[in-house]
Design an enzyme around this catalytic site. Sequence first.
Site, PDB file in Angstrom:
ATOM      1  N   TRP A 102       0.810  -1.216   0.000  1.00  0.00           N
ATOM      2  CA  TRP A 102       0.000   0.000   0.000  1.00  0.00           C
ATOM      3  C   TRP A 102       0.844   1.267   0.000  1.00  0.00           C
ATOM      4  O   TRP A 102       0.480   2.263  -0.639  1.00  0.00           O
ATOM      5  CB  TRP A 102      -1.003  -0.007   1.157  1.00  0.00           C
ATOM      6  CG  TRP A 102      -2.110  -0.992   0.905  1.00  0.00           C
ATOM      7  CD1 TRP A 102      -2.373  -2.128   1.603  1.00  0.00           C
ATOM      8  CD2 TRP A 102      -3.073  -0.951  -0.159  1.00  0.00           C
ATOM      9  NE1 TRP A 102      -3.436  -2.795   1.048  1.00  0.00           N
ATOM     10  CE2 TRP A 102      -3.887  -2.099  -0.035  1.00  0.00           C
ATOM     11  CE3 TRP A 102      -3.331  -0.064  -1.206  1.00  0.00           C
ATOM     12  CZ2 TRP A 102      -4.939  -2.378  -0.910  1.00  0.00           C
ATOM     13  CZ3 TRP A 102      -4.376  -0.349  -2.083  1.00  0.00           C
ATOM     14  CH2 TRP A 102      -5.165  -1.487  -1.927  1.00  0.00           C
ATOM     15  N   ASP A 172      -1.528   6.701   6.222  1.00  0.00           N
ATOM     16  CA  ASP A 172      -2.646   5.905   5.704  1.00  0.00           C
ATOM     17  C   ASP A 172      -2.973   4.848   6.755  1.00  0.00           C
ATOM     18  O   ASP A 172      -2.324   3.817   6.847  1.00  0.00           O
ATOM     19  CB  ASP A 172      -2.248   5.251   4.377  1.00  0.00           C
ATOM     20  CG  ASP A 172      -3.296   4.257   3.870  1.00  0.00           C
ATOM     21  OD1 ASP A 172      -4.376   4.153   4.486  1.00  0.00           O
ATOM     22  OD2 ASP A 172      -3.020   3.579   2.857  1.00  0.00           O
ATOM     23  N   LYS A 196     -12.391  -1.392   6.563  1.00  0.00           N
ATOM     24  CA  LYS A 196     -11.582  -2.350   7.302  1.00  0.00           C
ATOM     25  C   LYS A 196     -12.034  -2.396   8.767  1.00  0.00           C
ATOM     26  O   LYS A 196     -12.377  -3.424   9.290  1.00  0.00           O
ATOM     27  CB  LYS A 196     -10.090  -1.989   7.236  1.00  0.00           C
ATOM     28  CG  LYS A 196      -9.573  -1.595   5.856  1.00  0.00           C
ATOM     29  CD  LYS A 196      -9.595  -2.724   4.852  1.00  0.00           C
ATOM     30  CE  LYS A 196      -9.294  -2.317   3.427  1.00  0.00           C
ATOM     31  NZ  LYS A 196      -7.957  -1.872   3.129  1.00  0.00           N
TER      32      LYS A 196
HETATM   33  C1  LIG Z   1      -7.540  -1.230   1.803  1.00  0.00           C
HETATM   34  C2  LIG Z   1      -6.425  -0.279   1.835  1.00  0.00           C
HETATM   35  C3  LIG Z   1      -6.291   0.752   0.881  1.00  0.00           C
HETATM   36  C4  LIG Z   1      -7.208   0.886  -0.320  1.00  0.00           C
HETATM   37  O1  LIG Z   1      -8.441   1.331   0.024  1.00  0.00           O
HETATM   38  P1  LIG Z   1      -9.567   1.659  -1.073  1.00  0.00           P
HETATM   39  O2  LIG Z   1     -10.675   2.196  -0.238  1.00  0.00           O
HETATM   40  O3  LIG Z   1      -9.885   0.376  -1.778  1.00  0.00           O
HETATM   41  O4  LIG Z   1      -9.009   2.663  -2.015  1.00  0.00           O
HETATM   42  C5  LIG Z   1      -5.243   1.627   1.014  1.00  0.00           C
HETATM   43  N1  LIG Z   1      -4.372   1.535   2.028  1.00  0.00           N
HETATM   44  C6  LIG Z   1      -4.453   0.553   2.952  1.00  0.00           C
HETATM   45  C7  LIG Z   1      -3.446   0.507   4.048  1.00  0.00           C
HETATM   46  C8  LIG Z   1      -5.479  -0.367   2.891  1.00  0.00           C
HETATM   47  O5  LIG Z   1      -5.577  -1.334   3.806  1.00  0.00           O
END
Ligand SMILES: *Cc1c(COP(=O)(O)O)cnc(C)c1O
Length: 361
Positions: A102, A172, A196
């Site tokens: 990511w 993030d 999540k």
């Molecule tokens: C799931 C995830 C993303 C992507 O998220 P989207 O909502 O599908 O764009 C980005 N960063 C991390 C750390 C993630 O777990």
Amino acid sequence: MSRHFNFAAGPAALPLPVLERVADEMSDWNGEGASVMELSHRGKAFEALAAKIEANLRALLAIPEDYAVLFLQGGAAQHFVQIPMNIAGPDASADYVLTGHWSERAERAASQICTTRVAATSAASGYRGLPAADGYDFDPNAAYVHLTPNETIHGVEFHGLPDTGSVPLVADMSSTLLSRPLEVSRYGILYACAQKNIGPSGLVLLIIRRDLLARSPASLPEIFRYDRHAANGSMLNTPPTFAWYVAGLVFDWLRDQGGLAAMAELNQAKSAALYAAIDASGGFYSNPVDPEARSWMNVPFRLHDESLDALFMSEAKAQGLIGLKGHRVVGGMRASLYNAMPMAGAQALIGFMADFARRHG
Ligand SMILES: *Cc1c(COP(=O)(O)O)cnc(C)c1O
């Protein structure tokens, strides 16, 4: 029909009391005679709900007043791009710390907007750990430093933050926000997609230090500008009202569980029990991550014989354990242990794994 223990990485399990409340209120929310998703976001009832939800989130995370809380859309991936658009711009450079899939994706996306620099990376280890403590080379003039505190796919997590000096840290936190208390004032921006550990997909939380809002360029189309979203209470256009409402119910549930300190205790205990079972399996199961950097949220693991993978998953499903397939980038299995996964779920998985190993070892 019984409810399974769902180990999916995202969209992920939500707390059952939240789902039951949603079901109860589906056709008549708040005495309005309509579902919350059928009401105007500009009506008094939804505005009051939005204000209450923000206040509850601020209480849970102890968010200081000099931070704005935005309820946005586009998934985390859109904000990989929108963050540099707002706080870097084409002439600036931003530092990225690469610790897995990511953070790589975030860097690649941002490189289309501004100059990006890799300040540290653990790619050489195959992302089985974090960069060495002396492996960081931050640019003091960077617009920001981007970091991914929990790598959802590689199962690598920071359990302490590198010092970025006065450069704002942008994190993030898609798979870790609300899993434990944190010190908001150490960050310039915290952002997370909801699916999540927060609520349904379609919603992104972005917590931003207010002085950074002044960086949004006037030339940027309004819909991309964080300062405009902040000035309009995240209602510059129609927000994802249903996902916002469900996230609010999750915040209520978290408060009722004892808040984020209680969640931290539970999350650490669940993951520690699973790692201990993997490490004690005599090599039948393995997790490749440096024990110092193992994630509390996402536990990737492999079977010693990958030809057993399909059988493992089908037997697990028959026991009511679902969502265990690993991400295609790394293969194998992955158990995600977000807030909504109770200790009983982790224990059921551990029991199944031991039994499976006995029968197939
Ligand atoms: C799931 C995830 C993303 C992507 O998220 P989207 O909502 O599908 O764009 C980005 N960063 C991390 C750390 C993630 O777990």
